[in-house]
Design a protein around this motif. Structure first.
Motif, PDB file in Angstrom:
ATOM      1  N   THR A  59     -29.055 -40.008 -43.449  1.00 40.69           N
ATOM      2  CA  THR A  59     -29.145 -38.601 -43.832  1.00 40.69           C
ATOM      3  C   THR A  59     -30.334 -37.944 -43.148  1.00 40.69           C
ATOM      4  O   THR A  59     -31.488 -38.333 -43.396  1.00 40.69           O
ATOM      5  N   PRO A  60     -30.120 -36.956 -42.273  1.00 44.72           N
ATOM      6  CA  PRO A  60     -31.248 -36.213 -41.689  1.00 44.72           C
ATOM      7  C   PRO A  60     -31.991 -35.435 -42.775  1.00 44.72           C
ATOM      8  O   PRO A  60     -31.368 -34.798 -43.626  1.00 44.72           O
ATOM      9  N   MET A  61     -33.324 -35.473 -42.723  1.00 42.30           N
ATOM     10  CA  MET A  61     -34.140 -34.795 -43.728  1.00 42.30           C
ATOM     11  C   MET A  61     -34.819 -33.553 -43.151  1.00 42.30           C
ATOM     12  O   MET A  61     -35.760 -33.035 -43.741  1.00 42.30           O
ATOM     13  N   ALA A  62     -34.368 -33.091 -41.994  1.00 40.87           N
ATOM     14  CA  ALA A  62     -34.902 -31.874 -41.373  1.00 40.87           C
ATOM     15  C   ALA A  62     -33.723 -31.045 -40.875  1.00 40.87           C
ATOM     16  O   ALA A  62     -32.725 -31.595 -40.378  1.00 40.87           O
ATOM     17  N   SER A  63     -33.827 -29.737 -40.987  1.00 43.22           N
ATOM     18  CA  SER A  63     -32.709 -28.851 -40.633  1.00 43.22           C
ATOM     19  C   SER A  63     -32.388 -28.882 -39.145  1.00 43.22           C
ATOM     20  O   SER A  63     -31.269 -28.557 -38.745  1.00 43.22           O
ATOM     21  N   TRP A  64     -33.368 -29.274 -38.302  1.00 38.12           N
ATOM     22  CA  TRP A  64     -33.155 -29.268 -36.860  1.00 38.12           C
ATOM     23  C   TRP A  64     -32.613 -30.591 -36.320  1.00 38.12           C
ATOM     24  O   TRP A  64     -32.379 -30.735 -35.119  1.00 38.12           O
ATOM     25  N   ILE A  65     -32.376 -31.554 -37.204  1.00 37.33           N
ATOM     26  CA  ILE A  65     -31.794 -32.840 -36.824  1.00 37.33           C
ATOM     27  C   ILE A  65     -30.418 -32.965 -37.461  1.00 37.33           C
ATOM     28  O   ILE A  65     -30.245 -32.687 -38.651  1.00 37.33           O
ATOM     29  N   THR A  90     -28.607 -35.526 -32.866  1.00 31.45           N
ATOM     30  CA  THR A  90     -28.741 -34.319 -32.063  1.00 31.45           C
ATOM     31  C   THR A  90     -29.884 -33.482 -32.633  1.00 31.45           C
ATOM     32  O   THR A  90     -29.952 -33.262 -33.849  1.00 31.45           O
ATOM     33  N   MET A  91     -30.781 -33.034 -31.747  1.00 33.13           N
ATOM     34  CA  MET A  91     -31.889 -32.178 -32.156  1.00 33.13           C
ATOM     35  C   MET A  91     -31.691 -30.776 -31.584  1.00 33.13           C
ATOM     36  O   MET A  91     -31.214 -30.625 -30.451  1.00 33.13           O
ATOM     37  N   GLU A  92     -32.024 -29.760 -32.345  1.00 30.31           N
ATOM     38  CA  GLU A  92     -32.039 -28.408 -31.801  1.00 30.31           C
ATOM     39  C   GLU A  92     -33.232 -28.250 -30.867  1.00 30.31           C
ATOM     40  O   GLU A  92     -34.268 -28.899 -31.046  1.00 30.31           O
ATOM     41  N   ARG A  93     -33.097 -27.397 -29.869  1.00 31.50           N
ATOM     42  CA  ARG A  93     -34.227 -27.098 -28.998  1.00 31.50           C
ATOM     43  C   ARG A  93     -35.317 -26.403 -29.804  1.00 31.50           C
ATOM     44  O   ARG A  93     -35.029 -25.545 -30.638  1.00 31.50           O
ATOM     45  N   ASN A  94     -36.544 -26.797 -29.551  1.00 33.38           N
ATOM     46  CA  ASN A  94     -37.667 -26.269 -30.328  1.00 33.38           C
ATOM     47  C   ASN A  94     -38.229 -25.025 -29.635  1.00 33.38           C
ATOM     48  O   ASN A  94     -38.930 -25.120 -28.634  1.00 33.38           O
ATOM     49  N   THR A  95     -37.955 -23.872 -30.196  1.00 28.95           N
ATOM     50  CA  THR A  95     -38.412 -22.604 -29.619  1.00 28.95           C
ATOM     51  C   THR A  95     -39.584 -22.011 -30.401  1.00 28.95           C
ATOM     52  O   THR A  95     -39.968 -20.870 -30.159  1.00 28.95           O
ATOM     53  N   ARG A 100     -43.074 -30.189 -34.541  1.00 24.90           N
ATOM     54  CA  ARG A 100     -42.509 -30.350 -35.876  1.00 24.90           C
ATOM     55  C   ARG A 100     -42.114 -31.808 -36.095  1.00 24.90           C
ATOM     56  O   ARG A 100     -41.689 -32.503 -35.179  1.00 24.90           O
ATOM     57  N   LEU A 101     -42.311 -32.258 -37.327  1.00 22.79           N
ATOM     58  CA  LEU A 101     -41.981 -33.618 -37.730  1.00 22.79           C
ATOM     59  C   LEU A 101     -40.710 -33.620 -38.561  1.00 22.79           C
ATOM     60  O   LEU A 101     -40.506 -32.752 -39.413  1.00 22.79           O
ATOM     61  N   GLY A 102     -39.849 -34.599 -38.322  1.00 28.45           N
ATOM     62  CA  GLY A 102     -38.640 -34.744 -39.115  1.00 28.45           C
ATOM     63  C   GLY A 102     -38.307 -36.214 -39.285  1.00 28.45           C
ATOM     64  O   GLY A 102     -38.747 -37.051 -38.500  1.00 28.45           O
ATOM     65  N   THR A 103     -37.555 -36.538 -40.318  1.00 29.77           N
ATOM     66  CA  THR A 103     -37.163 -37.912 -40.572  1.00 29.77           C
ATOM     67  C   THR A 103     -35.651 -38.006 -40.762  1.00 29.77           C
ATOM     68  O   THR A 103     -34.979 -37.018 -41.095  1.00 29.77           O
ATOM     69  N   VAL A 104     -35.142 -39.209 -40.546  1.00 26.18           N
ATOM     70  CA  VAL A 104     -33.763 -39.538 -40.890  1.00 26.18           C
ATOM     71  C   VAL A 104     -33.829 -40.701 -41.872  1.00 26.18           C
ATOM     72  O   VAL A 104     -34.384 -41.761 -41.559  1.00 26.18           O
ATOM     73  N   GLY A 115     -36.603 -43.196 -40.104  1.00 27.04           N
ATOM     74  CA  GLY A 115     -37.054 -43.044 -38.725  1.00 27.04           C
ATOM     75  C   GLY A 115     -37.779 -41.716 -38.620  1.00 27.04           C
ATOM     76  O   GLY A 115     -37.345 -40.711 -39.204  1.00 27.04           O
ATOM     77  N   ILE A 116     -38.909 -41.687 -37.903  1.00 26.42           N
ATOM     78  CA  ILE A 116     -39.744 -40.489 -37.817  1.00 26.42           C
ATOM     79  C   ILE A 116     -39.658 -39.911 -36.409  1.00 26.42           C
ATOM     80  O   ILE A 116     -39.765 -40.644 -35.414  1.00 26.42           O
ATOM     81  N   TYR A 117     -39.521 -38.579 -36.313  1.00 25.68           N
ATOM     82  CA  TYR A 117     -39.361 -37.905 -35.026  1.00 25.68           C
ATOM     83  C   TYR A 117     -40.343 -36.738 -34.925  1.00 25.68           C
ATOM     84  O   TYR A 117     -40.425 -35.914 -35.826  1.00 25.68           O
TER      85      TYR A 117
END
Length: 236
Positions: A59-65, A90-95, A100-104, A115-117
């Motif tokens: 489960t992605p825990m960030a809206s951009w993942i 899939t990650m959204e392009r960071n504009t 930004r930090l995100g986890t799955v 997993g940390i991104y």
């Protein structure tokens, strides 16, 4: 670096677990990313990989993942079979211009692991090197950075090197090109690129600065070019 270690420890603390019963073996261990996966602003693909004996759900825990591969898998439990699972992300392009930090999160049996991104707010500019303007709150990870070339009054050549995922343009901020600097190219294609800069020598004692805008898709980075002035000669 203690703050980064603490962050990773909190998120990955449950990455490996196995039950004590000899006839009831369970495990969840994240193999990738091993710590932190760092992406540039225009990177849009990554993955998470882990070992388990049981059915699982990611489960992605960030809206951009988001999940590009499977989000779950049914596994018939067998103490002798440990499965290696990898699923694409899939990650959204960071504009945003900021990191930004995100986890799955992965759940399997009664266990959970992450997993940390870290997706940087900048393109992959390899020259000039960046300096950190601000850190991600509570860590030593870069939040925003600055790129600057600084040459002496007598230097007449330098370059900008970068690796981008989409076609790019390089232009002067406010559309005003100073007479003392010229570019070998102002646009190009995705991939590794080098733009050569040609300077006139600076006859003044004061420095002069020009700001370039490197844009790839909808991501834009500023690069400052600073040419120092002549040193004032002092009489002995």
């Amino acid at each position: 670096m203690k703050k980064i270690f603490y962050l990773c420890s909190v998120l990955l603390g449950s990455a490996w677990m196995a039950s004590c019963g000899e006839n009831d073996r369970h495990e969840l261990w994240v193999a990738y990313p091993n710590g932190l996966s760092t992406l540039f602003a225009d990177d849009t693909q990554d993955s998470i990989a882990f070992y388990t004996f049981d059915s699982w759900k990611a489960t992605p825990m960030a809206s951009w993942i988001s999940l590009k591969g499977a989000g779950s898998g049914n596994i018939v439990h067998d103490n002798m079979k440990r499965y290696y699972v990898s699923t694409e992300l899939t990650m959204e392009r960071n504009t945003t211009g900021h990191s930004r930090l995100g986890t799955v999160m992965v759940n399997s049996y009664d266990y959970a692991a992450s997993g940390i991104y870290l997706q940087l707010g900048t393109l992959n500019i390899t020259h000039p090197q960046y300096t950190i303007k601000r850190y991600v709150q509570g860590t030593y990870l870069p939040d925003s950075v600055a790129y600057a070339i600084s040459d002496s009054a007598f230097v007449t050549a330098d370059s900008i090197c970068f690796d981008v995922r989409q076609p790019w343009t390089l232009s002067f901020k406010n559309g005003e090109q100073p007479q003392w600097v010229a570019l070998s190219a102002s646009k190009g294609y995705a991939g590794k690129n080098q733009v050569d800069l040609t300077f006139e020598e600076n006859p003044d004692t004061t420095a002069r600065i020009a700001t370039l805008l490197l844009q790839s898709g909808n991501i834009c980075n500023e690069i400052d070019i600073r040419q120092l002035g002549m040193k004032v000669k002092t009489e002995k």
